[in-house]
Design a protein around this motif. Structure first.
Motif, PDB file in Angstrom:
ATOM      1  N   SER A 142      -6.229 -13.169  -9.863  1.00  0.00           N
ATOM      2  CA  SER A 142      -5.193 -12.352  -9.235  1.00  0.00           C
ATOM      3  C   SER A 142      -5.631 -10.894  -9.249  1.00  0.00           C
ATOM      4  N   ALA A 143      -5.017 -10.116  -8.398  1.00  0.00           N
ATOM      5  CA  ALA A 143      -5.360  -8.691  -8.288  1.00  0.00           C
ATOM      6  C   ALA A 143      -4.151  -7.932  -7.793  1.00  0.00           C
ATOM      7  N   ALA A 144      -4.050  -6.687  -8.216  1.00  0.00           N
ATOM      8  CA  ALA A 144      -2.971  -5.818  -7.763  1.00  0.00           C
ATOM      9  C   ALA A 144      -3.499  -4.401  -7.623  1.00  0.00           C
ATOM     10  N   VAL A 145      -3.149  -3.760  -6.531  1.00  0.00           N
ATOM     11  CA  VAL A 145      -3.539  -2.374  -6.258  1.00  0.00           C
ATOM     12  C   VAL A 145      -2.275  -1.588  -5.958  1.00  0.00           C
ATOM     13  N   VAL A 146      -2.100  -0.479  -6.666  1.00  0.00           N
ATOM     14  CA  VAL A 146      -0.980   0.419  -6.422  1.00  0.00           C
ATOM     15  C   VAL A 146      -1.558   1.757  -5.999  1.00  0.00           C
ATOM     16  N   MET A 147      -1.112   2.288  -4.860  1.00  0.00           N
ATOM     17  CA  MET A 147      -1.676   3.527  -4.344  1.00  0.00           C
ATOM     18  C   MET A 147      -0.604   4.398  -3.702  1.00  0.00           C
ATOM     19  N   ASP A 148      -0.904   5.662  -3.603  1.00  0.00           N
ATOM     20  CA  ASP A 148      -0.071   6.629  -2.896  1.00  0.00           C
ATOM     21  C   ASP A 148      -0.536   6.649  -1.440  1.00  0.00           C
ATOM     22  N   PRO A 149       0.320   6.217  -0.490  1.00  0.00           N
ATOM     23  CA  PRO A 149      -0.142   6.141   0.900  1.00  0.00           C
ATOM     24  C   PRO A 149      -0.354   7.507   1.547  1.00  0.00           C
ATOM     25  N   PHE A 150       0.218   8.559   0.961  1.00  0.00           N
ATOM     26  CA  PHE A 150       0.147   9.878   1.577  1.00  0.00           C
ATOM     27  C   PHE A 150      -1.055  10.690   1.119  1.00  0.00           C
ATOM     28  N   SER A 151      -1.653  10.324  -0.015  1.00  0.00           N
ATOM     29  CA  SER A 151      -2.840  11.031  -0.507  1.00  0.00           C
ATOM     30  C   SER A 151      -4.053  10.134  -0.658  1.00  0.00           C
ATOM     31  N   GLY A 152      -3.847   8.816  -0.752  1.00  0.00           N
ATOM     32  CA  GLY A 152      -4.949   7.894  -0.990  1.00  0.00           C
ATOM     33  C   GLY A 152      -5.246   7.660  -2.462  1.00  0.00           C
ATOM     34  N   ARG A 153      -4.487   8.293  -3.349  1.00  0.00           N
ATOM     35  CA  ARG A 153      -4.720   8.157  -4.792  1.00  0.00           C
ATOM     36  C   ARG A 153      -4.428   6.734  -5.256  1.00  0.00           C
ATOM     37  N   ILE A 154      -5.356   6.161  -6.016  1.00  0.00           N
ATOM     38  CA  ILE A 154      -5.162   4.849  -6.622  1.00  0.00           C
ATOM     39  C   ILE A 154      -4.484   5.042  -7.973  1.00  0.00           C
ATOM     40  N   VAL A 421      -0.777  -7.358  -3.625  1.00  0.00           N
ATOM     41  CA  VAL A 421      -0.944  -8.353  -4.679  1.00  0.00           C
ATOM     42  C   VAL A 421      -1.557  -9.606  -4.073  1.00  0.00           C
ATOM     43  N   MET A 422      -2.577 -10.137  -4.733  1.00  0.00           N
ATOM     44  CA  MET A 422      -3.185 -11.403  -4.337  1.00  0.00           C
ATOM     45  C   MET A 422      -3.171 -12.342  -5.535  1.00  0.00           C
ATOM     46  N   GLY A 423      -2.742 -13.569  -5.309  1.00  0.00           N
ATOM     47  CA  GLY A 423      -2.769 -14.563  -6.372  1.00  0.00           C
ATOM     48  C   GLY A 423      -3.475 -15.824  -5.907  1.00  0.00           C
ATOM     49  N   MET A 424      -4.353 -16.342  -6.748  1.00  0.00           N
ATOM     50  CA  MET A 424      -5.018 -17.616  -6.462  1.00  0.00           C
ATOM     51  C   MET A 424      -4.523 -18.629  -7.491  1.00  0.00           C
ATOM     52  N   HIS A 425      -4.014 -19.776  -6.994  1.00  0.00           N
ATOM     53  CA  HIS A 425      -3.353 -20.750  -7.852  1.00  0.00           C
ATOM     54  C   HIS A 425      -4.108 -22.074  -7.837  1.00  0.00           C
ATOM     55  N   GLY A 426      -4.037 -22.760  -8.972  1.00  0.00           N
ATOM     56  CA  GLY A 426      -4.627 -24.089  -9.089  1.00  0.00           C
ATOM     57  C   GLY A 426      -3.596 -25.165  -8.835  1.00  0.00           C
ATOM     58  N   GLU A 427      -3.745 -26.289  -9.519  1.00  0.00           N
ATOM     59  CA  GLU A 427      -2.792 -27.384  -9.339  1.00  0.00           C
ATOM     60  C   GLU A 427      -1.382 -26.950  -9.731  1.00  0.00           C
ATOM     61  N   ARG A 428      -1.311 -26.098 -10.731  1.00  0.00           N
ATOM     62  CA  ARG A 428      -0.017 -25.577 -11.143  1.00  0.00           C
ATOM     63  C   ARG A 428       0.138 -24.156 -10.613  1.00  0.00           C
ATOM     64  N   LEU A 429       1.218 -23.958  -9.867  1.00  0.00           N
ATOM     65  CA  LEU A 429       1.436 -22.637  -9.299  1.00  0.00           C
ATOM     66  C   LEU A 429       1.858 -21.657 -10.388  1.00  0.00           C
ATOM     67  N   GLY A 430       1.206 -20.491 -10.386  1.00  0.00           N
ATOM     68  CA  GLY A 430       1.632 -19.430 -11.282  1.00  0.00           C
ATOM     69  C   GLY A 430       2.718 -18.594 -10.624  1.00  0.00           C
TER      70      GLY A 430
END
Length: 446
Positions: A142-154, A421-430
């Motif tokens: 899984s991955a998550a990115v939070v950013m300021d859309p007005f400045s580009g700051r991560i 947010v991106m999530g990759m799940h196996g047989e059991r969903l997280g």
């Protein structure tokens, strides 16, 4: 007196006169000779003296020339000009761990034997909370990115991989974009084809399937009519499939994909993989691309955040940045981030219409059970929330992948955040991506 005697006498007399003249002139000639000789010697002496002076003058630099001579260049350290591009940051940030670099004081790293202080824009509180949430998400990756859309700051760049190396997930373009690509297709439909959020569209069959039989204009009593914003919010595949086949076409889809930075390098402070797309010519292939119902359109989680950032920022996509500044041990600034525009995929009017569609996703679409709950809480009740979701299997059909790209902004004050947010799940969903996004916004950011 005989004539001969007279002749001899005359000649003797003339010779005598000449001798007498010589005796008179001889002293004067000698004087002139000596004077001439002395003059010659004087000239020779003067010439030798002048030659010596010229030789000495040439051998010694003139004072004026010494003043005009350029000063020696100061010694340049190994760090002058070393950070000219973002790629120059890559070796400095080797083995980058976002949490270690978070904080106001920055982090001291050693590169080429020199200590450097690296300060990032990462918010330590948000980064720590998001990273902990992903570890508890019961996902495979899984991955998550939070950013300021007005400045580009991560503000946060968090990844999780049950096999380790989780921080790299945010930068890998290995994940099918699924219905996140409907943001691009909707932009092409509005700005390229002249549609509006309220334009009526029609489809037959199920919402989330895509068959060739659904790509026709036949209208029966089973045909459904929806507005474009509803088709976007509910992520109805046949509507976007028909748009791709009959309205947009290959050229328009390729154009808008490039505008949203597909098949183009995105400048970043760490190596970021290029998102890829191949737009086919066939009608069904165009339907698959426009609806996101394919596994060949691949993006990174960071790129997913840039989709919603462009919509939230009036059609302007800022360059994402991680490093705020780099200083050497003497306090000299070697690098400083400056907000910069990377692309303008759509105009401001189109961006406003896309915001209407993304708000529809929250009000009555695929996020009505997750993000809509936020609208009843402070401070979200005074802010604008828009989103797009996506779900698809991975290219091996082994794992399910789901997405969320969302924004929460105060449009009047130009403040807020975007989150992907991106999530990759196996047989059991997280925990699913939309729910992870709600938790990130509610518990980690605001």
């Amino acid at each position: 007196m005989s004539n001969r005697f007279k002749g001899e006498w005359w000649r003797d007399y003339q010779r005598g006169l000449r001798r007498e003249k010589w005796r008179v002139l001889a002293p004067d000639r000698l004087s002139i000779l000596f004077v001439c000789a002395g003059g010659v010697f004087a000239l020779l002496a003067v010439a030798l003296l002048v030659g010596s002076m010229i030789s000495e003058w040439r051998s010694e630099p003139k004072e004026a020339d010494q003043k005009r001579a350029p000063a020696p260049k100061p010694f340049k350290t190994a760090w002058e000009g070393i950070i000219r591009t973002r790629e120059d940051l890559w070796p400095i940030l080797k083995d980058f761990d976002p949490l270690l670099y978070a904080g106001e004081s920055g982090r001291v790293v050693h590169y080429a034997g020199k200590p450097l202080t690296v300060k990032t824009g990462i918010d330590a509180t948000i980064q720590s909370a998001v990273a902990g949430l992903l570890q508890r998400s019961q996902t495979i990756r899984s991955a998550a990115v939070v950013m300021d859309p007005f400045s580009g700051r991560i503000l946060a760049l968090a990844g999780y991989d049950q096999n380790g190396k989780g921080n790299e997930v945010c930068l890998q373009a290995d994940f099918p974009a699924a219905s996140l690509f409907k943001i691009v297709a909707a932009a092409a439909a509005v700005e390229g084809a002249g549609l509006s959020p309220d334009s009526p569209l029609y489809y037959n069959g199920g919402r989330y399937t895509l068959y060739k039989s659904q790509l026709n204009d036949k209208r029966t009593r089973y045909t459904h009519q929806v507005a474009l914003k509803e088709a976007f919010g509910l992520s109805i595949n046949p509507v976007f499939g028909k748009l791709g086949s009959f309205t947009l076409g290959q050229d328009l889809l390729q154009d808008f994909a490039a505008r949203f930075m597909f098949n183009h390098p995105i400048p970043f402070d760490l190596p970021l993989e290029e998102s890829r797309i191949e737009v086919p010519q066939t009608a069904f292939g165009l339907a698959e691309i426009a609806s996101g119902f394919n596994k060949r359109t691949l993006i990174s989680p960071l790129h997913g955040a840039l989709f919603s950032s462009a919509v939230a920022n009036g059609g302007v996509m800022m360059v994402p940045w991680l490093v705020e500044e780099v200083k050497d041990d003497s306090g000299r600034t070697l690098y400083k981030a400056e907000p910069a525009v990377m692309a303008r995929p759509v105009g401001a009017a189109t961006a406003r219409k896309l915001r209407v569609m993304m708000q529809e996703t929250v009000k009555g679409g695929t996020c009505r059970r997750t993000l809509k709950r936020l609208t009843r809480k402070k401070p979200f009740d005074t802010m604008e929330i828009g989103a797009k979701t996506g779900t698809i299997n991975d290219p091996t059909n082994t794992h399910k992948i789901d997405w969320l790209s969302a924004y929460v902004i105060d449009p009047d004050r130009k403040e807020g955040v975007c989150v992907a947010v991106m999530g990759m799940h196996g047989e059991r969903l997280g925990i699913r991506a939309p729910e992870l996004g709600r938790l990130i916004l509610d518990d980690c950011v605001f």
